[in-house]
Scaffold this active site. Structure first.
Site, PDB file in Angstrom:
ATOM      1  N   GLY A 108       0.804  -1.220   0.000  1.00 26.41           N
ATOM      2  CA  GLY A 108       0.000   0.000   0.000  1.00 26.41           C
ATOM      3  C   GLY A 108       0.835   1.268   0.000  1.00 26.41           C
ATOM      4  O   GLY A 108       0.522   2.235  -0.698  1.00 26.41           O
ATOM      5  N   THR A 109       1.892   1.267   0.774  1.00 24.32           N
ATOM      6  CA  THR A 109       2.722   2.466   0.873  1.00 24.32           C
ATOM      7  C   THR A 109       3.353   2.799  -0.477  1.00 24.32           C
ATOM      8  O   THR A 109       3.326   3.952  -0.923  1.00 24.32           O
ATOM      9  CB  THR A 109       3.811   2.275   1.953  1.00 24.32           C
ATOM     10  OG1 THR A 109       3.160   2.027   3.196  1.00 24.32           O
ATOM     11  CG2 THR A 109       4.691   3.496   2.084  1.00 24.32           C
ATOM     12  N   ASN A 158      -8.732   3.957   7.767  1.00 29.84           N
ATOM     13  CA  ASN A 158      -8.201   2.823   8.518  1.00 29.84           C
ATOM     14  C   ASN A 158      -8.454   2.932  10.024  1.00 29.84           C
ATOM     15  O   ASN A 158      -8.551   1.923  10.708  1.00 29.84           O
ATOM     16  CB  ASN A 158      -6.706   2.654   8.245  1.00 29.84           C
ATOM     17  CG  ASN A 158      -5.942   3.950   8.306  1.00 29.84           C
ATOM     18  OD1 ASN A 158      -6.222   4.894   7.554  1.00 29.84           O
ATOM     19  ND2 ASN A 158      -4.995   4.029   9.205  1.00 29.84           N
ATOM     20  N   GLN A 200      -8.122  -0.347   2.738  1.00 39.55           N
ATOM     21  CA  GLN A 200      -9.037  -0.925   3.733  1.00 39.55           C
ATOM     22  C   GLN A 200     -10.302  -1.528   3.110  1.00 39.55           C
ATOM     23  O   GLN A 200     -11.086  -2.163   3.812  1.00 39.55           O
ATOM     24  CB  GLN A 200      -9.429   0.134   4.776  1.00 39.55           C
ATOM     25  CG  GLN A 200      -8.297   0.518   5.727  1.00 39.55           C
ATOM     26  CD  GLN A 200      -7.866  -0.614   6.652  1.00 39.55           C
ATOM     27  OE1 GLN A 200      -8.635  -1.524   6.955  1.00 39.55           O
ATOM     28  NE2 GLN A 200      -6.631  -0.567   7.113  1.00 39.55           N
ATOM     29  N   SER A 251      -3.431  -3.274  -0.859  1.00 38.13           N
ATOM     30  CA  SER A 251      -2.356  -3.931  -0.132  1.00 38.13           C
ATOM     31  C   SER A 251      -2.807  -5.323   0.297  1.00 38.13           C
ATOM     32  O   SER A 251      -3.817  -5.479   0.984  1.00 38.13           O
ATOM     33  CB  SER A 251      -1.987  -3.109   1.108  1.00 38.13           C
ATOM     34  OG  SER A 251      -1.078  -3.836   1.903  1.00 38.13           O
ATOM     35  N   HIS A 256      -1.764  -7.694   2.415  1.00 34.64           N
ATOM     36  CA  HIS A 256      -1.828  -8.218   3.795  1.00 34.64           C
ATOM     37  C   HIS A 256      -3.026  -7.718   4.584  1.00 34.64           C
ATOM     38  O   HIS A 256      -3.273  -8.161   5.704  1.00 34.64           O
ATOM     39  CB  HIS A 256      -0.519  -7.944   4.551  1.00 34.64           C
ATOM     40  CG  HIS A 256      -0.305  -6.522   4.970  1.00 34.64           C
ATOM     41  ND1 HIS A 256      -0.509  -6.101   6.251  1.00 34.64           N
ATOM     42  CD2 HIS A 256       0.119  -5.439   4.298  1.00 34.64           C
ATOM     43  CE1 HIS A 256      -0.206  -4.808   6.356  1.00 34.64           C
ATOM     44  NE2 HIS A 256       0.176  -4.380   5.168  1.00 34.64           N
ATOM     45  N   THR A 275      12.485  -7.148 -10.130  1.00 33.88           N
ATOM     46  CA  THR A 275      12.098  -8.548 -10.286  1.00 33.88           C
ATOM     47  C   THR A 275      10.787  -8.788  -9.560  1.00 33.88           C
ATOM     48  O   THR A 275      10.616  -8.366  -8.416  1.00 33.88           O
ATOM     49  CB  THR A 275      13.203  -9.466  -9.710  1.00 33.88           C
ATOM     50  OG1 THR A 275      14.399  -9.209 -10.443  1.00 33.88           O
ATOM     51  CG2 THR A 275      12.821 -10.935  -9.837  1.00 33.88           C
ATOM     52  N   CYS A 289       2.548   5.811  19.775  1.00 27.29           N
ATOM     53  CA  CYS A 289       3.710   6.166  20.583  1.00 27.29           C
ATOM     54  C   CYS A 289       4.933   6.046  19.685  1.00 27.29           C
ATOM     55  O   CYS A 289       5.601   5.032  19.647  1.00 27.29           O
ATOM     56  CB  CYS A 289       3.822   5.219  21.765  1.00 27.29           C
ATOM     57  SG  CYS A 289       5.107   5.691  22.927  1.00 27.29           S
TER      58      CYS A 289
HETATM   59  C1  LIG Z   1      -2.097  -0.322   5.859  1.00 28.98           C
HETATM   60  C2  LIG Z   1      -2.468   0.844   5.035  1.00 28.98           C
HETATM   61  C3  LIG Z   1      -1.569   1.389   4.094  1.00 28.98           C
HETATM   62  C4  LIG Z   1      -0.155   0.880   3.941  1.00 28.98           C
HETATM   63  O1  LIG Z   1      -0.121  -0.378   3.322  1.00 28.98           O
HETATM   64  P1  LIG Z   1       1.204  -1.291   3.481  1.00 28.98           P
HETATM   65  O2  LIG Z   1       0.992  -2.403   2.528  1.00 28.98           O
HETATM   66  O3  LIG Z   1       1.234  -1.745   4.900  1.00 28.98           O
HETATM   67  O4  LIG Z   1       2.372  -0.438   3.115  1.00 28.98           O
HETATM   68  C5  LIG Z   1      -2.001   2.449   3.327  1.00 28.98           C
HETATM   69  N1  LIG Z   1      -3.231   2.954   3.454  1.00 28.98           N
HETATM   70  C6  LIG Z   1      -4.125   2.461   4.341  1.00 28.98           C
HETATM   71  C7  LIG Z   1      -5.481   3.051   4.428  1.00 28.98           C
HETATM   72  C8  LIG Z   1      -3.766   1.411   5.169  1.00 28.98           C
HETATM   73  O5  LIG Z   1      -4.647   0.932   6.055  1.00 28.98           O
END
Ligand SMILES: *Cc1c(COP(=O)(O)O)cnc(C)c1O
Length: 395
Positions: A79-80, A159, A187, A207, A209, A245, A333
């Site tokens: 996602g990032t 999120n 999300q 994303s 995961h 890759t 934190c």
């Molecule tokens: C978790 C999340 C991301 C980041 O995704 P990653 O795969 O962990 O880098 C971006 N946007 C939202 C809304 C998220 O919940």
């Protein structure tokens, strides 16, 4: 669902942070690490072609879930990266047209920090406010659109509080003005239906995961014709759009996760919202001075975010962990000091109260029997913490 020994007996309610991979996904990925290990670009020999086929199938699975064509799906590291690629790539590719980027105050840091970075590189940035539920008003997008706007980036669902934005309306407004629209759908992919043949979105981040796929993998949907520069330059993989890759095991797992999530999306949403409503009702009934955050209806099925007056979110998280319950707090934190959540602050929640935020995000690891236990533990914990709290006075 839990097949890991380490998490046996744990009640995991933090699926918005990450979700367990589907067991089918884990089993499939393993094959692609050790058996079918070819480079998906080495297609002159069979082992490479096998990987190329795996990637092609996965791309079709992602495209099917989002109702789009597989030529518009580009695999990334998550996602990032997708968010950074969308914002950076769209800004750079269109800077001859204009200089303004519009986003909202409640975006994930992957969008917000990237937009702020582009601001430091000379782009003009507009950050839109949200309402008390964390929702972006399409009328505010319309007002903010200037002739020099090149990109609007508004998340699909938040999120922290789970509020779902009206991306159909926002997309239509952007389309009218010929402005690129990116949405961070991390999300929502696999959780609520997304029909890219019906909604006007130019760029969409996902994303793996977050919906039963592996960590470190994701994708960017880029509508055919949307002007976006590559973010990674190199060997020209992904039709020159994203070099590097290909993460074949991750990509294959992503495709399978899309298929599984898509096959039971409505049933799973109903199952999660029933548990979530039970948890919400129990908290409001048993614990006084609690504020519900997020939209009452337009909210993701598994999300419950509350502010508990007079108690630190982090203390509740740690106490729940001692009772084998995993949840998160809005306050992160990060530097040793408690940073209040930018999302809750943007919703107008006072700093003091925002420190007492607690987020439950339910998902595949949860069952209805867990709810009464969590309610019992939380009620006891809040009672104890409030008894010691210098700021909480019983009314
Ligand atoms: C978790 C999340 C991301 C980041 O995704 P990653 O795969 O962990 O880098 C971006 N946007 C939202 C809304 C998220 O919940």
């Amino acid at each position: 669902m839990n097949d890991g020994k380490m998490t046996e007996g744990i009640i995991y309610m933090d699926h918005a942070a990450t979700a367990p991979a589907y067991p089918e996904v884990t089993a499939e990925i393993t094959k692609w690490f050790s058996g079918w290990y070819g480079n998906a670009s080495s297609t002159l020999y069979s082992v490479g072609r096998k990987s190329e086929e795996g990637v092609a199938r996965a791309r079709a699975q992602v495209a099917a879930l989002l109702k789009t064509s597989d030529r518009e799906i580009f695999f990334t590291s998550g996602g990032t990266e997708s968010d950074n690629w969308a914002v950076h790539g769209a800004a750079i590719a269109n800077r001859k047209k204009g200089n303004r980027i519009i986003t909202s105050a409640v975006e994930h840091h992957a969008v917000l920090e990237c937009v702020q970075y582009m601001g430091r590189q000379g782009f003009d940035v507009t950050v839109l406010p949200v309402d008390q539920y964390g929702m972006v008003d399409p009328a505010k997008v319309r007002e903010a659109l200037t002739d020099d706007t090149i990109l609007v980036s508004i998340m699909h669902a938040n999120n922290e509080v789970g509020t779902i934005n009206p991306i159909v309306e926002i997309g239509a407004i952007c389309a009218e003005r010929g402005v690129l629209f990116h949405t961070d759908a991390v999300q929502t992919v696999g959780k609520i239906p997304i029909d890219l043949s019906a909604v006007h979105v130019d760029l969409l981040s996902g994303s793996s995961h977050k919906f039963g796929g592996p960590k470190g993998c994701g994708f960017l949907y880029a509508r055919k014709g949307a002007k976006v520069d590559p973010y990674f330059h190199g060997g020209g993989q992904e039709r020159g759009k994203r070099s590097g890759t290909m993460n074949v095991p991750g990509i294959v797992g992503t495709g399978l996760a899309c298929e599984i999530a898509g096959s039971h999306m409505a049933q799973e949403a109903a199952r999660l919202s029933a548990m979530r409503d039970e948890l919400q009702k129990g908290i409001l009934e048993r614990i006084p001075d609690v504020k519900m955050n997020g939209h009452p209806e337009k909210r993701l099925a598994g999300h419950l975010n509350v502010c508990v007056e007079g108690v630190e979110g982090e203390s509740m998280v740690m106490c729940l962990d001692m009772n084998r319950v995993c949840v998160s707090s809005g306050s992160a934190c990060t530097t040793g000091s408690l940073e209040p959540s930018h999302v809750l602050l943007a919703m107008g929640i006072p700093v003091e109260l925002s420190h007492g935020s607690l987020r439950f995000t339910l998902g595949s690891a949860n069952t209805p029997e867990q709810i009464p236990y969590v309610l019992d533990r939380l009620t006891t914990i809040v009672g104890k913490l409030r008894a010691m709290s210098p700021t909480y006075r019983k009314r």
